[in-house]
Design a protein around this motif. Structure first.
Motif, PDB file in Angstrom:
ATOM      1  N   ALA A  21       0.842  -1.190   0.000  1.00  0.00           N
ATOM      2  CA  ALA A  21       0.000   0.000   0.000  1.00  0.00           C
ATOM      3  C   ALA A  21       0.875   1.237   0.000  1.00  0.00           C
ATOM      4  O   ALA A  21       1.970   1.234   0.545  1.00  0.00           O
ATOM      5  CB  ALA A  21      -0.911   0.007   1.217  1.00  0.00           C
ATOM      6  N   ASP A  30      -6.792   7.828   2.203  1.00  0.00           N
ATOM      7  CA  ASP A  30      -7.274   6.462   2.296  1.00  0.00           C
ATOM      8  C   ASP A  30      -7.563   5.976   0.873  1.00  0.00           C
ATOM      9  O   ASP A  30      -7.808   6.776  -0.030  1.00  0.00           O
ATOM     10  CB  ASP A  30      -8.550   6.400   3.144  1.00  0.00           C
ATOM     11  N   GLY A  31      -7.548   4.670   0.669  1.00  0.00           N
ATOM     12  CA  GLY A  31      -7.827   4.126  -0.655  1.00  0.00           C
ATOM     13  C   GLY A  31      -7.375   2.685  -0.746  1.00  0.00           C
ATOM     14  O   GLY A  31      -6.935   2.086   0.232  1.00  0.00           O
ATOM     15  N   ILE A  32      -7.456   2.133  -1.928  1.00  0.00           N
ATOM     16  CA  ILE A  32      -7.055   0.748  -2.182  1.00  0.00           C
ATOM     17  C   ILE A  32      -5.600   0.721  -2.645  1.00  0.00           C
ATOM     18  O   ILE A  32      -5.239   1.393  -3.611  1.00  0.00           O
ATOM     19  CB  ILE A  32      -7.957   0.094  -3.257  1.00  0.00           C
ATOM     20  N   ALA A  36      -3.628   4.794  -1.896  1.00  0.00           N
ATOM     21  CA  ALA A  36      -3.454   5.373  -0.560  1.00  0.00           C
ATOM     22  C   ALA A  36      -2.082   6.024  -0.444  1.00  0.00           C
ATOM     23  O   ALA A  36      -1.141   5.647  -1.138  1.00  0.00           O
ATOM     24  CB  ALA A  36      -3.601   4.283   0.498  1.00  0.00           C
ATOM     25  N   ASN A  67      -6.726  -3.627   5.309  1.00  0.00           N
ATOM     26  CA  ASN A  67      -7.382  -4.917   5.170  1.00  0.00           C
ATOM     27  C   ASN A  67      -6.504  -5.730   4.225  1.00  0.00           C
ATOM     28  O   ASN A  67      -6.369  -5.384   3.051  1.00  0.00           O
ATOM     29  CB  ASN A  67      -8.788  -4.734   4.600  1.00  0.00           C
ATOM     30  N   THR A  70      -8.086  -7.104   0.855  1.00  0.00           N
ATOM     31  CA  THR A  70      -8.446  -6.183  -0.228  1.00  0.00           C
ATOM     32  C   THR A  70      -7.418  -5.084  -0.455  1.00  0.00           C
ATOM     33  O   THR A  70      -7.514  -4.370  -1.440  1.00  0.00           O
ATOM     34  CB  THR A  70      -9.786  -5.502   0.088  1.00  0.00           C
ATOM     35  N   THR A  71      -6.464  -4.920   0.431  1.00  0.00           N
ATOM     36  CA  THR A  71      -5.474  -3.843   0.505  1.00  0.00           C
ATOM     37  C   THR A  71      -6.114  -2.467   0.711  1.00  0.00           C
ATOM     38  O   THR A  71      -5.476  -1.442   0.492  1.00  0.00           O
ATOM     39  CB  THR A  71      -4.499  -3.801  -0.702  1.00  0.00           C
ATOM     40  N   GLU A  72      -7.359  -2.437   1.190  1.00  0.00           N
ATOM     41  CA  GLU A  72      -7.989  -1.151   1.499  1.00  0.00           C
ATOM     42  C   GLU A  72      -7.296  -0.526   2.706  1.00  0.00           C
ATOM     43  O   GLU A  72      -7.122  -1.167   3.740  1.00  0.00           O
ATOM     44  CB  GLU A  72      -9.469  -1.323   1.812  1.00  0.00           C
ATOM     45  N   TYR A  74      -7.529   2.535   5.473  1.00  0.00           N
ATOM     46  CA  TYR A  74      -8.485   3.482   6.044  1.00  0.00           C
ATOM     47  C   TYR A  74      -7.969   3.977   7.394  1.00  0.00           C
ATOM     48  O   TYR A  74      -7.135   3.341   8.029  1.00  0.00           O
ATOM     49  CB  TYR A  74      -9.877   2.858   6.180  1.00  0.00           C
TER      50      TYR A  74
END
Length: 127
Positions: A21, A30-32, A36, A67, A70-72, A74
């Motif tokens: 990330a 924030d983002g995928i 990010a 995460n 999902t590589t999210e 936040y």
């Protein structure tokens, strides 16, 4: 030494290192995955429940979460410079440098350097 602003993932193969990330540029988005951005990520801690990586984002005064499925990326807690207890983004931190998760996975402990405190973070409620 300070960490680069992209986090690397070393699990793909024994000799490959890839970016998990971040873009490598300083920021606070924030983002995928590579959408990010981080300030200075200085430490991480793994939460087994939910396969989540907590990241101390030092210059953004936040604990960020990734995460791993999902590589999210936040914002988990924190917002702006300060020393205020609170829930989620209502909490304020100064220059945090370390994080660890208790063996039962319920609490994260954060060394908030400039405030001279150890913060206790309930993972389920983000408080």
């Amino acid at each position: 030494p300070f960490a680069p602003t992209g986090l690397t993932d070393v699990w793909d193969s024994p000799n490959a290192v890839t970016t998990l990330a971040g873009t490598g540029a300083n920021g606070d988005l924030d983002g995928i995955g590579s959408e990010a951005t981080f300030g200075i990520p200085v430490d991480t801690a793994y939460i087994h429940e939910g396969a989540t990586l907590l990241v101390v984002d030092n210059t953004n005064y936040k604990i960020r979460a990734i995460n791993l499925s999902t590589t999210e990326v936040y914002t988990f807690v924190g917002s702006t410079y300060g020393s205020t207890d609170g829930v989620g983004t209502n909490a304020q931190m100064t220059n945090s440098y370390g994080i660890d998760v208790t063996p039962d996975g319920t609490t994260a402990l954060v060394a908030d350097f400039t405030s001279c405190v150890i913060r206790s973070l309930d993972i389920a409620t983000q408080t």
